[in-house]
Scaffold this active site. Sequence first.
Site, short mmCIF file in Angstrom:
data_model
loop_
_atom_site.label_atom_id
_atom_site.label_comp_id
_atom_site.label_asym_id
_atom_site.label_seq_id
_atom_site.Cartn_x
_atom_site.Cartn_y
_atom_site.Cartn_z
N LYS A 197 0.86 -1.18 0.00
CA LYS A 197 0.00 0.00 0.00
C LYS A 197 0.89 1.23 0.00
O LYS A 197 1.69 1.44 0.91
CB LYS A 197 -0.90 -0.01 1.22
CG LYS A 197 -1.77 1.22 1.32
CD LYS A 197 -2.78 1.11 2.43
CE LYS A 197 -3.57 2.39 2.56
NZ LYS A 197 -4.55 2.29 3.65
N LYS A 250 -2.05 -1.61 -3.94
CA LYS A 250 -2.93 -0.45 -3.87
C LYS A 250 -2.13 0.83 -3.92
O LYS A 250 -1.17 0.94 -3.14
CB LYS A 250 -3.73 -0.54 -2.57
CG LYS A 250 -4.60 0.64 -2.29
CD LYS A 250 -5.19 0.52 -0.91
CE LYS A 250 -6.00 1.77 -0.67
NZ LYS A 250 -6.46 1.87 0.68
#
Length: 331
Positions: A197, A250
Amino acid sequence: MAFPQTRMRRLRGSASLRGLVRETELRAGQLVLPMFLAESGPAHEPIATMPGVQRLSISAAVAQAREAGELGIGAVMLFGVPAAKDEHGSGAWDDEGVVQLATRALKQALADGPLVITDVCLCEYTDHGHCGVVGGDGSIDNDASIELLARVASSHARAGADLVAPSDMMDGRVGAIRAGLDSEGFAGTPILSYSAKFASAFYGPFREAAGSAPAFGDRRSYQLDPANGREAVREALLDVREGADMVMVKPALAYGDLIRAVKRATRLPVAAYNVSGEYAMVKAAAAAGYLDERATVLEILTSLRRAGADTIVTYHALDAARWLAQERVGG
Ligand code: PBG
């Protein structure tokens, strides 16, 4: 052999030929619909930065999840928007918190409905908006935070969550969550780890939706530097060792190289999170008449599958599932 014996266009001559050799398939069952659960406020509250997405009451969320299930969408992912916040984010592990209540309501109302995945993080619940607790020196205290995150995940599992998805980016949280789940009798609950992330500008609209923008500083001391690909693969491999069942990359659109690299390195199912800013860009351009929304969304989701994503978390899930169903009947 090359041209003129070889003509690549031969297999592109008709829809049937193209269908025969299409390499990548997109199914509604691969999609995950994120939902924002508001503890207070109206049943549906529009989010200005994400046209078409609303903060929902629990009963509105049950209705939306029912629709998602009817369209064949694989899972919903729950984010809480609590009425009150505090320093430690204690609302996140409240068994009567909005995500826990919504999880119970969804599992009860829709036994055969979409899976319920819960986002495990503190940022929506802390008054400072960081994903962990703040230590005495003002930095985010890793080891204190992972104890709290394990409590959050266990609380979600008790409520009936089918998978838990930690998005905080603290070190060691997957192991702590796994140990907590196992000790409470949830050895069968999978962990979908937000392994790679990045500290991304593409989360802007989400922070407006969840009211989780950090009150001071930013998230660069725990989320990945967008410049670093090797480090992202290392994060994912560490999560595998700590017991992650699925890993996530992500954001998605600018990170296709890492979807591929993480998949290759981990051999785990990989999810890609097509985040709020990626959604908002498409919605804004479509509203301005600059591009065709349906074609753009299906192209984006297909390209994430081609990059290697098994599962895609996307705010376009309901529309995409409808369009895929229309394509099946030749629409
Ligand atoms: C944090 C979390 C965030 C998102 C999912 N989980 C926000 C952040 O890290 O600031 C972003 C999702 C999106 O932008 O769509 N709990």
